[in-house]
Design a protein around this motif. Structure first.
Motif, mmCIF file in Angstrom:
data_model
loop_
_atom_site.group_PDB
_atom_site.id
_atom_site.type_symbol
_atom_site.label_atom_id
_atom_site.label_comp_id
_atom_site.label_asym_id
_atom_site.label_seq_id
_atom_site.Cartn_x
_atom_site.Cartn_y
_atom_site.Cartn_z
ATOM 1 N N ILE A 227 -41.179 -34.758 16.504
ATOM 2 C CA ILE A 227 -39.971 -34.815 16.759
ATOM 3 C C ILE A 227 -38.825 -33.724 16.311
ATOM 4 N N GLY A 228 -38.493 -32.820 17.351
ATOM 5 C CA GLY A 228 -37.602 -31.844 16.891
ATOM 6 C C GLY A 228 -36.012 -32.198 16.938
ATOM 7 N N ALA A 229 -35.265 -31.130 16.651
ATOM 8 C CA ALA A 229 -33.848 -31.398 16.735
ATOM 9 C C ALA A 229 -33.412 -30.035 16.943
ATOM 10 N N GLY A 230 -32.205 -30.103 17.711
ATOM 11 C CA GLY A 230 -31.262 -28.641 18.161
ATOM 12 C C GLY A 230 -30.002 -28.976 17.723
ATOM 13 N N LEU A 231 -29.271 -28.246 16.719
ATOM 14 C CA LEU A 231 -28.048 -28.527 16.403
ATOM 15 C C LEU A 231 -27.088 -27.588 17.274
ATOM 16 N N ILE A 232 -26.167 -28.295 17.808
ATOM 17 C CA ILE A 232 -24.987 -27.433 18.645
ATOM 18 C C ILE A 232 -23.696 -27.444 17.840
ATOM 19 N N VAL A 233 -23.087 -26.372 17.661
ATOM 20 C CA VAL A 233 -22.104 -26.168 16.709
ATOM 21 C C VAL A 233 -21.003 -25.494 17.653
ATOM 22 N N ASP A 234 -19.836 -25.925 17.996
ATOM 23 C CA ASP A 234 -18.829 -24.956 18.880
ATOM 24 C C ASP A 234 -19.384 -24.277 19.800
ATOM 25 N N GLY A 235 -20.334 -25.068 20.763
ATOM 26 C CA GLY A 235 -20.905 -24.456 22.010
ATOM 27 C C GLY A 235 -21.977 -23.630 21.565
ATOM 28 N N GLU A 236 -22.497 -23.289 20.327
ATOM 29 C CA GLU A 236 -23.463 -22.524 20.233
ATOM 30 C C GLU A 236 -24.720 -23.118 19.368
ATOM 31 N N LEU A 237 -26.054 -22.858 19.722
ATOM 32 C CA LEU A 237 -26.978 -23.241 18.896
ATOM 33 C C LEU A 237 -27.126 -22.968 17.268
ATOM 34 N N PHE A 238 -27.244 -23.521 16.458
ATOM 35 C CA PHE A 238 -27.415 -23.244 15.037
ATOM 36 C C PHE A 238 -29.147 -23.102 14.769
ATOM 37 N N ARG A 239 -29.467 -21.999 14.344
ATOM 38 C CA ARG A 239 -30.933 -21.676 14.101
ATOM 39 C C ARG A 239 -31.400 -21.760 12.662
ATOM 40 N N GLY A 240 -30.541 -21.689 11.766
ATOM 41 C CA GLY A 240 -30.737 -21.551 10.293
ATOM 42 C C GLY A 240 -30.907 -20.096 10.108
ATOM 43 N N ALA A 241 -31.124 -20.000 8.578
ATOM 44 C CA ALA A 241 -31.186 -18.660 7.958
ATOM 45 C C ALA A 241 -32.478 -17.955 8.649
ATOM 46 N N THR A 242 -33.685 -18.664 8.873
ATOM 47 C CA THR A 242 -34.814 -17.806 9.502
ATOM 48 C C THR A 242 -35.219 -18.375 10.601
ATOM 49 N N GLY A 243 -34.225 -19.112 11.449
ATOM 50 C CA GLY A 243 -34.830 -19.774 12.814
ATOM 51 C C GLY A 243 -35.748 -20.877 12.445
ATOM 52 N N PHE A 244 -35.884 -21.470 11.470
ATOM 53 C CA PHE A 244 -36.797 -22.723 11.543
ATOM 54 C C PHE A 244 -36.048 -24.065 11.607
ATOM 55 N N ALA A 245 -34.560 -24.103 11.715
ATOM 56 C CA ALA A 245 -33.833 -25.227 11.441
ATOM 57 C C ALA A 245 -34.194 -26.288 12.522
ATOM 58 N N GLY A 246 -33.980 -27.537 12.303
ATOM 59 C CA GLY A 246 -34.321 -28.529 13.365
ATOM 60 C C GLY A 246 -35.438 -29.365 12.991
ATOM 61 N N GLU A 247 -36.321 -29.373 11.825
ATOM 62 C CA GLU A 247 -37.477 -30.235 11.748
ATOM 63 C C GLU A 247 -37.026 -31.517 11.277
ATOM 64 N N LEU A 248 -36.488 -32.334 12.263
ATOM 65 C CA LEU A 248 -36.045 -33.553 12.038
ATOM 66 C C LEU A 248 -37.180 -34.527 11.459
ATOM 67 N N GLY A 249 -38.341 -34.385 12.527
ATOM 68 C CA GLY A 249 -39.341 -35.409 11.931
ATOM 69 C C GLY A 249 -39.878 -35.099 10.839
ATOM 70 N N HIS A 250 -39.734 -34.184 9.774
ATOM 71 C CA HIS A 250 -40.107 -33.843 8.347
ATOM 72 C C HIS A 250 -39.281 -34.320 7.611
ATOM 73 N N MET A 251 -37.875 -34.794 8.055
ATOM 74 C CA MET A 251 -37.084 -35.245 7.097
ATOM 75 C C MET A 251 -37.562 -36.778 6.602
ATOM 76 N N CYS A 252 -37.462 -36.921 5.210
ATOM 77 C CA CYS A 252 -37.944 -37.919 4.533
ATOM 78 C C CYS A 252 -37.144 -39.494 5.035
ATOM 79 N N ALA A 253 -38.017 -40.382 5.529
ATOM 80 C CA ALA A 253 -37.514 -41.720 6.122
ATOM 81 C C ALA A 253 -37.696 -42.739 4.932
ATOM 82 N N ASP A 254 -38.871 -42.465 3.963
ATOM 83 C CA ASP A 254 -39.289 -43.393 2.833
ATOM 84 C C ASP A 254 -40.082 -42.587 1.912
ATOM 85 N N ALA A 255 -39.432 -42.273 0.817
ATOM 86 C CA ALA A 255 -40.321 -41.281 -0.142
ATOM 87 C C ALA A 255 -41.640 -41.825 -0.482
#
Lengths: 404, 404
Positions: A227-255
């Motif tokens: 499960i990946g994600a791409g964040l669009i902000v003001d018509g641009e892709l947000f990549r994060g500090a080192t290009g690794f943003a978007g790992e939605l599948g590894h956000m915690c749903a239940d600790a």
């Protein structure tokens, strides 16, 4: 144009800026006359004519036959993006298929091919070689239609940096270079190669060809085996500090949840990843056992849910709750404006979206959640490869001098 | 300068851009001669001299006495930012205190005052009136030092939009206008008023005066009665689609956890918010009962933790784990580069950071977590009010024509 903050704005950067401005106006408003462009962008006719000459010479623009004369004076010749000009190739390597396409300057998909292939059963090099051949066949077909493929972008389900795939766990790739094997597949007509994450490129496709026509910002969710994600902000892709943003599948749903393949506990993928979802629904995840090799197991899951199969409905309900919990955290942190469910979630939205909506309504701070902010992608499974080719086209249009 | 993508770059915007460029260079490199500026920014000496004349006239720059002659020719006169020129006022309203300061063009805090006041015990209007009086007293003191206060920025612990406080639950403010009551407090010398979230302004202070000197991106965490965050990306504050980004305290730490004041279950504030933390440590959160009215209960909590009080240590350990779980999700989604713990977390870091580090190490995808990316703010409790005043100064420097 963004003039870098530390440099003075000079004539060369102005010309670059104005050339892209003229090209973008023609892309949006064409067919349009030189005078029409001049008045719409606020430059003189002489400046526009000079810029247009260069763009015609580079093959980025074409002239249409003069229109019937409506006013006194010389009849206008309208300008359009050249549909026989430069074009860009996209190629996607995913876990159980690969796809390629060619997009022209106007954004139209002109060639499109798909091939079933299990990326886990063959080596990364062999996969890339085959992907290169598929892309090369598309490029050849595009040349026969008078196009000039000028760039290739690869989409992969993994973390990408500096032209390499750092980690694509579902393909079992790690620190994998791509250009050499892809080029070998392309054959005698090499292309400059870029590589990006498939969720990022699918998010860009959504921006350029889907909900982005009304929304300048959203969080695109790519529900596949990962499960990946791409964040669009003001018509641009947000990549994060080192290009690794978007790992939605590894956000915690239940600790305290089950152990994820990544090593952590209770990641979203433990409930809403394709393999967890199919297993919970009692579907065999190995292809070819119960399902035809050409059919996606997601199609079978949707069929069972439609038939009110209890295991399928329970699995989808749980996936939707986990997804909604994580998305509510993302909304509280980021305020993305909207969320677009893509990949297999687009097909599963009738069952996944309602429990996700409940969690969002209950968890987004200060009652700010508007249910209409959760949308379903219209692009389907082809979003990533379409985005890959379109990214190449956008690069040509935004810096036409580089394409000359 | 960012020239808006839809407009041609013309002479007026070039002059605006180049004026800000010259001013920024002098801010960073001054004292510096006109010739030095010209060579460093890549403009002609004539252009720089013309821009500098305007900036001197507007009081943004000052000249230093000629240096001793070191070479042949006329001795150079160095330029510096005018320490007796325009300045900006910051004022912070928080739950149990208010603070104000004045910052000059060079970024130095020239006046600084703090007043204990329980924002929950008096009305929003009365609080804002008192805050305006405090800001006005600082402005008067600054004028006596030869400064010209030109703008006021208010920091509040809540969600802000269009100059109003939409929601500040810990102050019990809702849809609260601010300018009129603040202006009434300021008295006869009004100032243009802006308002922003305290975590946003504290994050900007961290960018301009703290870890931002080495980092261009980080997630700043403001641990107070509420838990806010400010995301800095490429040296800019990220605000989200509608300006509500940063509600870190309502990211979910445990979906099945206790009910939060916001109505959701298991928000981070249920463990790591100041009141939950103090209650779990067995500390009375009402002021003035066990603690001197002038002492923060966080100081007492830290004292007990140092004395190895079991309840205090357990509360801090649990808060740190919840914080680490949520921060790991934020890192997976955003890849912020670094995290800075601010507000009361700066004082509590010896106990909160180690369990947070453990969760981060175990939960950030693909083993990408580097422990050195978690830092402690050096600015302490004054970050927000410092950021508020500095935001005003930055606005003057980035568009000097507007200040003239």
């Amino acid at each position: 144009m963004t003039v870098a903050a530390g440099t003075p704005a000079g004539q060369a950067s102005l010309r670059r800026h104005n050339m892209a401005l003229v090209l973008r106006r023609i892309a949006e408003a064409g067919p349009i006359s030189r005078a029409g462009v001049a008045s719409q962008v606020g430059l003189t006719k002489a400046t526009v004519s000079s810029l247009v000459e260069d763009l015609l010479e580079a093959g980025l623009l074409a002239e249409q036959a003069p229109r019937a004369q409506q006013r006194a004076g010389r009849p206008g010749t309208d300008l359009v993006l050249n549909s026989r000009g430069p074009a860009a190739v996209g190629v996607e390597v995913n876990v159980d298929y690969m796809a390629a396409c060619v997009v022209d300057l106007a954004g139209t998909v002109r060639v499109n091919r798909l091939e079933r292939a299990d990326g886990r059963a063959i080596s990364a090099e062999e996969t890339l070689l085959r992907a290169g051949r598929l892309a090369g066949a598309c490029a050849t077909a595009a040349r026969r239609r008078g196009l000039r493929p000028a760039a290739l972008t690869l989409a992969v389900p993994g973390i990408v940096a500096e032209g390499r795939v750092v980690n694509a766990p579902n393909l079992r790739w790690s620190d994998q270079p791509v250009a050499e094997a892809l080029s070998a597949g392309l054959g005698r007509r090499p292309l400059p190669i870029s590589v990006d994450n498939e969720a990022n490129l699918a998010a860009l496709a959504e921006l350029w060809h889907g909900h982005g026509r009304e929304l300048s910002g959203f969080l695109y969710v790519s529900g596949e085996i990962g499960i990946g994600a791409g964040l669009i902000v003001d018509g641009e892709l947000f990549r994060g500090a080192t290009g690794f943003a978007g790992e939605l599948g590894h956000m915690c749903a239940d600790a305290a949840g089950p152990r994820c393949a990544c090593g952590a506990r209770g990641c979203l993928e433990c409930w809403a990843g394709q393999e967890a979802l199919l297993a919970a629904a009692g579907l065999d995840t190995a292809r070819g056992t119960r399902l035809g090799a050409e059919e996606s197991p997601i199609t079978e899951l949707a069929r069972r849910a439609e038939a009110a199969d209890r295991a399928a409905l329970a699995a989808l309900e749980r996936a939707g709750r986990a997804l909604g919990t994580v998305l509510a955290s993302a909304v509280n942190l980021l305020d993305p404006g909207a969320i677009v469910l893509g990949g297999s979630y687009a097909d599963l939205a009738p069952w996944i979206a309602p429990p996700a909506q409940e969690e969002l309504a209950g968890r987004v701070t200060a009652g700010r959640w508007r249910p209409e902010a959760l949308r379903t992608s219209e692009l389907g499974a082809g979003a990533a490869v379409h985005g890959a080719a379109s990214a190449g086209v956008r690069a040509l249009l935004s810096d036409p001098l580089a394409a000359m």
